[in-house]
Design an enzyme around this catalytic site. Structure first.
Site, PDB file in Angstrom:
ATOM      1  N   ASP A  85       0.820  -1.215   0.000  1.00 16.20           N
ATOM      2  CA  ASP A  85       0.000   0.000   0.000  1.00 16.20           C
ATOM      3  C   ASP A  85       0.852   1.262   0.000  1.00 16.20           C
ATOM      4  OD1 ASP A  85      -2.437  -1.302  -0.052  1.00 16.20           O
ATOM      5  OD2 ASP A  85      -2.626  -1.388   2.121  1.00 16.20           O
ATOM      6  N   GLY A  86       1.958   1.249   0.752  1.00 12.51           N
ATOM      7  CA  GLY A  86       2.828   2.426   0.804  1.00 12.51           C
ATOM      8  C   GLY A  86       3.413   2.771  -0.548  1.00 12.51           C
ATOM      9  N   TYR A 145      -5.507   3.740   9.532  1.00 17.58           N
ATOM     10  CA  TYR A 145      -5.215   4.378  10.821  1.00 17.58           C
ATOM     11  C   TYR A 145      -6.501   4.674  11.588  1.00 17.58           C
ATOM     12  CZ  TYR A 145      -2.720   7.718  13.918  1.00 17.58           C
ATOM     13  OH  TYR A 145      -2.172   8.390  14.984  1.00 17.58           O
ATOM     14  N   ASP A 166      -4.199  12.800  22.184  1.00 15.88           N
ATOM     15  CA  ASP A 166      -2.931  12.646  21.469  1.00 15.88           C
ATOM     16  C   ASP A 166      -3.023  13.267  20.085  1.00 15.88           C
ATOM     17  OD1 ASP A 166      -1.778  11.369  23.569  1.00 15.88           O
ATOM     18  OD2 ASP A 166      -1.706   9.384  22.650  1.00 15.88           O
ATOM     19  N   ALA A 189     -12.000   5.175   1.805  1.00 14.67           N
ATOM     20  CA  ALA A 189     -10.911   4.246   1.477  1.00 14.67           C
ATOM     21  C   ALA A 189      -9.905   4.146   2.606  1.00 14.67           C
ATOM     22  CB  ALA A 189     -10.215   4.686   0.194  1.00 14.67           C
TER      23      ALA A 189
END
Length: 255
Positions: A44-45, A157, A144, A152
């Site tokens: 994916d990256g 994340y 945080d 998509a």
């Protein structure tokens, strides 16, 4: 799809060069600028980096998974690769447009296919205000960080942060806190894709914040505005029996 000119992209340092060499023998590949489709081999990256690099060419991308998860990729099928491309279905992704300002007044713009996130830079929790369509919806979130995800990107994340998975054609965005401290029970919001979300960072000197659009990071941000844009549609090709919609549904059942 009637595709005759295909370009091939892969990482020259890949540990799968033997497999890549087999794929290279299948077809007489053309230059990227001349292609009717771009094959990206990796994970994916690798696909995301090359979409960002070549999205202005308005050429569809077909990912072949040699990475780990490969959520946006197709499974490796060397023998039927070209047939799978010709029979593939198209998924249209509309990226997020992020505009961020840092403490010096510098303005940055970037596109995100998966998500835009803001997060604390030090051990101090971030504090920020959230406006939606010019209306204050939360005067102070202590966390945080927070993120805005596309359908998509909702299974990436966003899902790990506790956000929901969105159907690809839902015309929605996820607004999800990251380890929210106050309000402790706030789990985020679902917004129409037409929404404009603004994060105003509070107490930037004591609680510095960075922002990212996918893999692009910007430091010491004072405010971030995020909205979906249809000006840069991205076309992803998927095998007819392995569509992105099916994968998103499967992910919701732990698949």
């Amino acid at each position: 799809m009637n595709i005759n000119k295909i370009a091939l992209i892969y990482n020259q340092n890949s540990k799968h060069l033997a497999i890549i060499e087999e794929i290279k023998k299948l077809y007489n590949y053309c230059k990227i600028e001349e292609a009717e489709a771009i094959i990206v081999i990796g994970g994916d990256g690798e696909l995301l980096h090359n979409i960002h690099r070549y999205m202005n060419l308005n050429i569809p991308f077909y990912g072949v998974n040699l990475g780990s998860l490969g959520f946006l990729m197709n499974p490796l099928d060397t023998k039927n690769l070209l047939q799978n491309i010709h029979e593939s279905t198209v998924s249209i992704l509309n990226p997020l447009l992020m505009q961020a300002e840092d403490i010096s007044g510098q303005i940055y713009t970037a596109l995100a296919i998966n998500e835009v996130s803001i997060f604390r830079k030090t051990n101090q929790a971030a504090k920020f205000r959230i406006d939606v369509n010019g209306i204050e919806r939360m005067s102070e979130l202590v966390a945080d960080g927070a993120l805005v995800a596309t359908p998509a990107g909702s299974s990436a994340y966003n899902l790990s942060a506790g956000g929901p998975i969105l159907p690809l054609d839902s015309n929605m965005l996820c607004l999800t806190p990251i380890c929210s401290f106050r309000p402790r029970r706030w789990h985020g919001a679902l917004l129409l894709s037409s929404a404009t979300i603004k994060f105003e960072i509070l107490n930037t000197n004591k609680r510095p914040v960075n922002a990212t659009a996918d893999f692009q990071e910007f430091n010491n941000i004072t405010n971030v505005t995020v909205k979906s844009t249809k000006d840069k549609p991205i076309k992803l090709l998927f095998n007819k029996n392995h569509t992105l919609e099916d994968r998103i549904i499967k992910e919701q059942f732990g698949g």
